[in-house]
Design a protein around this motif. Structure first.
Motif, mmCIF file in Angstrom:
data_model
loop_
_atom_site.group_PDB
_atom_site.id
_atom_site.type_symbol
_atom_site.label_atom_id
_atom_site.label_comp_id
_atom_site.label_asym_id
_atom_site.label_seq_id
_atom_site.Cartn_x
_atom_site.Cartn_y
_atom_site.Cartn_z
ATOM 1 N N UNK A 29 0.833 -1.195 0.000
ATOM 2 C CA UNK A 29 0.000 0.000 0.000
ATOM 3 C C UNK A 29 0.866 1.243 0.000
ATOM 4 N N UNK A 30 0.225 2.418 0.009
ATOM 5 C CA UNK A 30 0.988 3.663 -0.063
ATOM 6 C C UNK A 30 1.839 3.876 1.193
ATOM 7 N N UNK A 68 -6.358 10.251 -16.642
ATOM 8 C CA UNK A 68 -7.298 10.967 -15.776
ATOM 9 C C UNK A 68 -7.493 10.159 -14.503
ATOM 10 N N UNK A 69 -7.131 10.748 -13.351
ATOM 11 C CA UNK A 69 -7.335 10.083 -12.058
ATOM 12 C C UNK A 69 -6.061 9.467 -11.514
ATOM 13 N N UNK A 70 -5.307 10.232 -10.699
ATOM 14 C CA UNK A 70 -4.014 9.751 -10.191
ATOM 15 C C UNK A 70 -4.176 8.920 -8.916
ATOM 16 N N UNK A 71 -4.963 9.420 -7.958
ATOM 17 C CA UNK A 71 -5.140 8.753 -6.655
ATOM 18 C C UNK A 71 -3.771 8.358 -6.080
ATOM 19 N N UNK A 72 -3.559 7.053 -5.764
ATOM 20 C CA UNK A 72 -2.279 6.620 -5.190
ATOM 21 C C UNK A 72 -1.302 6.119 -6.259
ATOM 22 N N UNK A 73 -1.604 6.393 -7.513
ATOM 23 C CA UNK A 73 -0.639 6.237 -8.614
ATOM 24 C C UNK A 73 -0.407 4.814 -9.121
ATOM 25 N N UNK A 74 -1.262 3.856 -8.773
ATOM 26 C CA UNK A 74 -1.024 2.497 -9.284
ATOM 27 C C UNK A 74 -1.015 2.473 -10.817
#
Ligand SMILES: C[S@@+](CC[C@H](N)C(=O)[O-])C[C@H]1O[C@@H](n2cnc3c(N)ncnc32)[C@H](O)[C@@H]1O
Length: 238
Positions: A29-30, A68-74
Motif C-alpha cells: 500500500x501507499x 485521468x485520475x491519479x489517486x495513489x498512482x497504481x
C-alpha cells in the motif's frame, strides 16, 4: 533523460525501478495514508489490470499518454513504466487529478517522483472536463489515454469527447470501471456513433466482475481518419 538508456549505457534500469515501486505499492500500500483519505484497495487499479494496461501500451509503442485520475498512482506507475519500456525518445505522461492534494495529500505524485518520473510525468490539478478542452484547443496530440477519474456519466462523456480530439486517429483509449453503467453508457455513444472499436483480446487477462462475465477495464481503438458524423444519422446507444 527521456529514454530507458542510462548514462552508463545500460538499458532497462529506469523501467525496472518504476516496476519495483509499483510492486511495493501493490504489496504494502501507499507509504502513508492521508487523514480521512480514500481507501487504497477501493480506489486503486489492481496490479493485474495495471500489468494489462502496461503491456497493451508497450505493444502500441506509445510515446505520449494522457491519464485521468491519479489517486495513489497504481495505474500512473504502470503507464509510466510502459512509456519507458517503449524506448520512446520523448515520453510524455500528462496526469490530471484535481483532488491529488486535497484528498490524497500528494501521495500519488510523491510515488511518481520517488520512481524518478518527474521528468516525463506532469500533474495537472484541475478537473479533466475543463483541462482537456484547453489541451484540445492547444492542438495537443497523444497516442493513448487512460480514463479513471470522475465516474459520473456526464463527466466521462465530456472526457471521452475531448479525448476523441486529443488522441490521434488510430490511437487508443483505455477505461477503468466499464462495468459501471455510468461509464459503459458514456463509451457506448462513441462506439455506436463515432466508430470507436473494442480492441480484440484486450484486456486479455484482467479483473472481471464477481460473476466473471464483465471485464473491469475496456480498450478502444479510435477510427482513422476522425469521423465527421451527421447528426441526422444519430444512433441511440443505450
Ligand atoms: C478511482 S481513482 C483513480 C485510481 C487510479 N487510477 C489508480 O490506479 O490508483 C479516481 C481518481 O479520479 C480523481 N477525479 C475525480 N474527479 C475528477 C475529475 N473531474 N477530473 C480528474 N480526476 C478526477 C479522484 O481524485 C481520484 O484520484
Amino acid at each position: 533523460m527521456n529514454s530507458s538508456v542510462q548514462p552508463d549505457g545500460t538499458a532497462g534500469k529506469r523501467p525496472d525501478r518504476v516496476a519495483a515501486v509499483r510492486r511495493r505499492l501493490a504489496k504494502h500500500g501507499p507509504p502513508r495514508k492521508p487523514d480521512g483519505g480514500p481507501d487504497f484497495a477501493t480506489v486503486t487499479l489492481p496490479e493485474r489490470d495495471c500489468d494489462q494496461v502496461r503491456d497493451l501500451l508497450v505493444k502500441e509503442r506509445v510515446g505520449t499518454v494522457v491519464e485521468i485520475g491519479l489517486a495513489y498512482a497504481s495505474s500512473a506507475l504502470a503507464i509510466s513504466e510502459a512509456l519507458l519500456r517503449t524506448g520512446s525518445r520523448n515520453p510524455r505522461h500528462v496526469v490530471i487529478d484535481p483532488f491529488q492534494y486535497t484528498a490524497y495529500d500528494g501521495v500519488g505524485w510523491e510515488l511518481l517522483r520517488s520512481a524518478g518520473l518527474d521528468d516525463i510525468a506532469e500533474l495537472v490539478t484541475e478537473p479533466s472536463q475543463r483541462f482537456l478542452a484547453r489541451l484540445a484547443d492547444a492542438g495537443f496530440s497523444a497516442d493513448a489515454a487512460f480514463v479513471d477519474g470522475s465516474h459520473h456519466f456526464h463527466n466521462v462523456f465530456v472526457d471521452l469527447h475531448f479525448l476523441g480530439e486529443i488522441v490521434r486517429p488510430g490511437g487508443i483509449v483505455l477505461l477503468d470501471d466499464v462495468w459501471w453503467p455510468s461509464v459503459s453508457a458514456a463509451v457506448a455513444y462513441f462506439e455506436t456513433n463515432l466508430g470507436w472499436r473494442p480492441i480484440p483480446g484486450a484486456p486479455a487477462d484482467g479483473t472481471t466482475d464477481p460473476a466473471g462475465s464483465r471485464p473491469r477495464t475496456g480498450a478502444y481503438r479510435l477510427p482513422d481518419p476522425r469521423p465527421t458524423p451527421d447528426f441526422k444519422e444519430f444512433r441511440p446507444f443505450c
